[in-house]
Design a protein around this motif. Structure first.
Motif, PDB file in Angstrom:
ATOM      1  N   ALA A 126      -5.435   1.694  -1.375  1.00  0.00           N
ATOM      2  CA  ALA A 126      -4.910   2.774  -0.540  1.00  0.00           C
ATOM      3  C   ALA A 126      -5.210   2.509   0.933  1.00  0.00           C
ATOM      4  O   ALA A 126      -6.059   1.679   1.277  1.00  0.00           O
ATOM      5  CB  ALA A 126      -5.533   4.109  -0.959  1.00  0.00           C
ATOM      6  N   LYS A 157       0.860  -1.181   0.000  1.00  0.00           N
ATOM      7  CA  LYS A 157       0.000   0.000   0.000  1.00  0.00           C
ATOM      8  C   LYS A 157       0.900   1.236   0.000  1.00  0.00           C
ATOM      9  O   LYS A 157       1.552   1.540   1.001  1.00  0.00           O
ATOM     10  CB  LYS A 157      -0.927   0.005   1.225  1.00  0.00           C
ATOM     11  CG  LYS A 157      -1.947  -1.135   1.244  1.00  0.00           C
ATOM     12  CD  LYS A 157      -2.960  -0.989   0.130  1.00  0.00           C
ATOM     13  CE  LYS A 157      -4.007  -2.095   0.132  1.00  0.00           C
ATOM     14  NZ  LYS A 157      -5.063  -1.899   1.126  1.00  0.00           N
ATOM     15  N   ARG A 158       0.920   1.947  -1.131  1.00  0.00           N
ATOM     16  CA  ARG A 158       1.805   3.105  -1.281  1.00  0.00           C
ATOM     17  C   ARG A 158       1.028   4.415  -1.454  1.00  0.00           C
ATOM     18  O   ARG A 158       1.626   5.459  -1.700  1.00  0.00           O
ATOM     19  CB  ARG A 158       2.725   2.908  -2.491  1.00  0.00           C
ATOM     20  CG  ARG A 158       3.552   1.630  -2.462  1.00  0.00           C
ATOM     21  CD  ARG A 158       4.514   1.566  -1.304  1.00  0.00           C
ATOM     22  NE  ARG A 158       5.393   2.715  -1.248  1.00  0.00           N
ATOM     23  CZ  ARG A 158       6.258   2.946  -0.258  1.00  0.00           C
ATOM     24  NH1 ARG A 158       6.311   2.113   0.774  1.00  0.00           N
ATOM     25  NH2 ARG A 158       7.036   4.019  -0.281  1.00  0.00           N
ATOM     26  N   THR A 159      -0.299   4.318  -1.357  1.00  0.00           N
ATOM     27  CA  THR A 159      -1.146   5.503  -1.507  1.00  0.00           C
ATOM     28  C   THR A 159      -1.923   5.726  -0.226  1.00  0.00           C
ATOM     29  O   THR A 159      -2.452   4.774   0.365  1.00  0.00           O
ATOM     30  CB  THR A 159      -2.131   5.328  -2.680  1.00  0.00           C
ATOM     31  OG1 THR A 159      -1.396   5.174  -3.890  1.00  0.00           O
ATOM     32  CG2 THR A 159      -3.066   6.522  -2.803  1.00  0.00           C
ATOM     33  N   VAL A 194      -8.711   4.013  -6.912  1.00  0.00           N
ATOM     34  CA  VAL A 194      -7.548   4.303  -6.075  1.00  0.00           C
ATOM     35  C   VAL A 194      -7.749   3.792  -4.655  1.00  0.00           C
ATOM     36  O   VAL A 194      -6.843   3.226  -4.039  1.00  0.00           O
ATOM     37  CB  VAL A 194      -7.272   5.828  -6.056  1.00  0.00           C
ATOM     38  CG1 VAL A 194      -6.181   6.172  -5.038  1.00  0.00           C
ATOM     39  CG2 VAL A 194      -6.881   6.312  -7.438  1.00  0.00           C
ATOM     40  N   TRP A 205      -1.774  15.606  -3.481  1.00  0.00           N
ATOM     41  CA  TRP A 205      -2.845  15.928  -4.429  1.00  0.00           C
ATOM     42  C   TRP A 205      -4.009  16.500  -3.615  1.00  0.00           C
ATOM     43  O   TRP A 205      -4.526  15.837  -2.714  1.00  0.00           O
ATOM     44  CB  TRP A 205      -3.308  14.680  -5.179  1.00  0.00           C
ATOM     45  CG  TRP A 205      -2.277  14.098  -6.092  1.00  0.00           C
ATOM     46  CD1 TRP A 205      -1.369  13.135  -5.787  1.00  0.00           C
ATOM     47  CD2 TRP A 205      -2.061  14.436  -7.459  1.00  0.00           C
ATOM     48  NE1 TRP A 205      -0.580  12.849  -6.869  1.00  0.00           N
ATOM     49  CE2 TRP A 205      -0.987  13.624  -7.920  1.00  0.00           C
ATOM     50  CE3 TRP A 205      -2.663  15.330  -8.352  1.00  0.00           C
ATOM     51  CZ2 TRP A 205      -0.510  13.700  -9.220  1.00  0.00           C
ATOM     52  CZ3 TRP A 205      -2.191  15.400  -9.648  1.00  0.00           C
ATOM     53  CH2 TRP A 205      -1.127  14.589 -10.070  1.00  0.00           C
ATOM     54  N   TRP A 228       4.852   7.480   1.552  1.00  0.00           N
ATOM     55  CA  TRP A 228       3.804   7.306   0.554  1.00  0.00           C
ATOM     56  C   TRP A 228       4.222   7.842  -0.814  1.00  0.00           C
ATOM     57  O   TRP A 228       4.797   8.913  -0.923  1.00  0.00           O
ATOM     58  CB  TRP A 228       2.536   8.001   1.036  1.00  0.00           C
ATOM     59  CG  TRP A 228       2.174   7.570   2.417  1.00  0.00           C
ATOM     60  CD1 TRP A 228       2.443   8.233   3.586  1.00  0.00           C
ATOM     61  CD2 TRP A 228       1.550   6.343   2.792  1.00  0.00           C
ATOM     62  NE1 TRP A 228       2.013   7.500   4.667  1.00  0.00           N
ATOM     63  CE2 TRP A 228       1.465   6.323   4.212  1.00  0.00           C
ATOM     64  CE3 TRP A 228       1.048   5.255   2.064  1.00  0.00           C
ATOM     65  CZ2 TRP A 228       0.891   5.260   4.899  1.00  0.00           C
ATOM     66  CZ3 TRP A 228       0.479   4.191   2.764  1.00  0.00           C
ATOM     67  CH2 TRP A 228       0.407   4.209   4.163  1.00  0.00           C
ATOM     68  N   ASP A 229       3.894   7.056  -1.839  1.00  0.00           N
ATOM     69  CA  ASP A 229       4.135   7.523  -3.209  1.00  0.00           C
ATOM     70  C   ASP A 229       3.113   8.574  -3.614  1.00  0.00           C
ATOM     71  O   ASP A 229       3.419   9.477  -4.401  1.00  0.00           O
ATOM     72  CB  ASP A 229       4.070   6.344  -4.185  1.00  0.00           C
ATOM     73  CG  ASP A 229       5.183   5.342  -3.953  1.00  0.00           C
ATOM     74  OD1 ASP A 229       6.216   5.721  -3.360  1.00  0.00           O
ATOM     75  OD2 ASP A 229       5.017   4.167  -4.350  1.00  0.00           O
ATOM     76  N   GLU A 230       1.884   8.412  -3.130  1.00  0.00           N
ATOM     77  CA  GLU A 230       0.813   9.359  -3.422  1.00  0.00           C
ATOM     78  C   GLU A 230       0.034   9.664  -2.151  1.00  0.00           C
ATOM     79  O   GLU A 230      -0.252   8.747  -1.368  1.00  0.00           O
ATOM     80  CB  GLU A 230      -0.169   8.798  -4.453  1.00  0.00           C
ATOM     81  CG  GLU A 230       0.360   8.625  -5.858  1.00  0.00           C
ATOM     82  CD  GLU A 230      -0.722   8.105  -6.781  1.00  0.00           C
ATOM     83  OE1 GLU A 230      -0.966   8.735  -7.829  1.00  0.00           O
ATOM     84  OE2 GLU A 230      -1.325   7.054  -6.456  1.00  0.00           O
ATOM     85  N   ILE A 231      -0.289  10.929  -1.953  1.00  0.00           N
ATOM     86  CA  ILE A 231      -1.161  11.340  -0.860  1.00  0.00           C
ATOM     87  C   ILE A 231      -2.261  12.214  -1.450  1.00  0.00           C
ATOM     88  O   ILE A 231      -1.984  13.204  -2.131  1.00  0.00           O
ATOM     89  CB  ILE A 231      -0.390  12.136   0.214  1.00  0.00           C
ATOM     90  CG1 ILE A 231       0.688  11.265   0.861  1.00  0.00           C
ATOM     91  CG2 ILE A 231      -1.354  12.666   1.283  1.00  0.00           C
ATOM     92  CD1 ILE A 231       1.585  12.029   1.819  1.00  0.00           C
ATOM     93  N   PHE A 232      -3.506  11.814  -1.195  1.00  0.00           N
ATOM     94  CA  PHE A 232      -4.657  12.605  -1.615  1.00  0.00           C
ATOM     95  C   PHE A 232      -5.277  13.236  -0.370  1.00  0.00           C
ATOM     96  O   PHE A 232      -5.618  12.519   0.583  1.00  0.00           O
ATOM     97  CB  PHE A 232      -5.689  11.735  -2.328  1.00  0.00           C
ATOM     98  CG  PHE A 232      -5.230  11.189  -3.649  1.00  0.00           C
ATOM     99  CD1 PHE A 232      -5.431  11.910  -4.816  1.00  0.00           C
ATOM    100  CD2 PHE A 232      -4.578   9.964  -3.724  1.00  0.00           C
ATOM    101  CE1 PHE A 232      -5.000  11.408  -6.043  1.00  0.00           C
ATOM    102  CE2 PHE A 232      -4.150   9.456  -4.939  1.00  0.00           C
ATOM    103  CZ  PHE A 232      -4.358  10.184  -6.110  1.00  0.00           C
TER     104      PHE A 232
END
Length: 241
Positions: free
Chosen positions: A148, A74-76, A144, A127, A97-101
């Protein structure tokens, strides 16, 4: 020094003088360096954000623990109620984290979060989405979310929870524990909910039936020797104890 209100978006402020602070916010203003250690660099807040923002030491502890126990695939991360950015900033600073929303319904509060993240140098790692989290999950982040970790620090309905020895989570406003659980756990995923320190553990425990081992992990987070809030971990987090 007077607040430069004319340079800020509507509903946003940066108080510099105690005399400018509304009485009901004075307690929080005196704790401002616990809330944001870099407050004097121009941290923005809205009126309601003072009541809901996670103090920085707690946010950093949660971010470190979530980085440690989340499944490695889990990288998001989705911060469902970003507020003024306290938790979102800590997640970005963790580097996990690779992505953070970061989702926030109120545009003024979202403006605060973006600005505060810039102070901490992490605004480009996030994001930003303005909107209702439940609508966003359905329409924009549906695929996503399946891969996540979802973190939710929802509104609790103001500081009234402090008047109860045990807080009834069915009274939490505007979203009850049941509403949050049903919305976030619709598909198998890892979810963390940040709740009042005096939350009814019996109400929480009944949701253990959704967990692989029929148990949920509940962690209290403390400052100065006192619990400030707790997190409930739903899903397959990896615990070594």
């Amino acid at each position: 020094m007077a607040e430069q209100a004319e340079t800020l978006p509507e509903g946003v402020h940066h108080y510099q003088d105690t005399d400018d602070v509304p009485f009901e916010l004075s307690k929080y203003f005196h704790q401002r360096y616990d809330i944001f250690s870099r407050y004097d660099e121009g941290v923005w807040m809205t009126y309601d954000a003072w009541f809901g923002v996670t103090p920085e030491p707690i946010a950093l502890k949660i971010a470190a623990q979530l980085a440690e126990v989340s499944p490695s695939n889990k990288r998001t991360l989705i911060d469902a109620f970003a507020g003024a950015g306290g938790n979102t900033i800590a997640f970005a600073l963790s580097g996990r984290w690779d992505e953070i929303f970061a989702i926030e319904k109120d545009p003024a509060t979202l403006a605060c979060a973006k600005h505060n993240a810039k102070i901490y140098g992490v605004e480009d790692k996030i994001w930003w989405i303005q909107g209702d989290i439940f609508t966003v999950l359905k329409k924009r982040l549906n695929s996503v979310a399946q891969n996540a970790v979802i973190f939710g620090s929802p509104p609790w309905g103001g500081p009234s929870y402090t008047t109860s020895n045990v807080f009834d989570l069915s009274l939490m406003q505007p979203y009850t524990l049941t509403q949050l659980h049903d919305a976030f756990m619709r598909k198998p995923t890892e979810v963390v909910l940040f709740l009042p320190r005096n939350s009814d553990l019996e109400q929480i425990a009944k949701y253990g039936e959704d967990n692989e081992h029929r148990k949920l992990k509940v962690v209290h987070y403390c400052m100065y020797g006192a619990s400030k809030a707790l997190c409930v971990f739903f899903g397959r987090f990896i615990w070594n104890d």
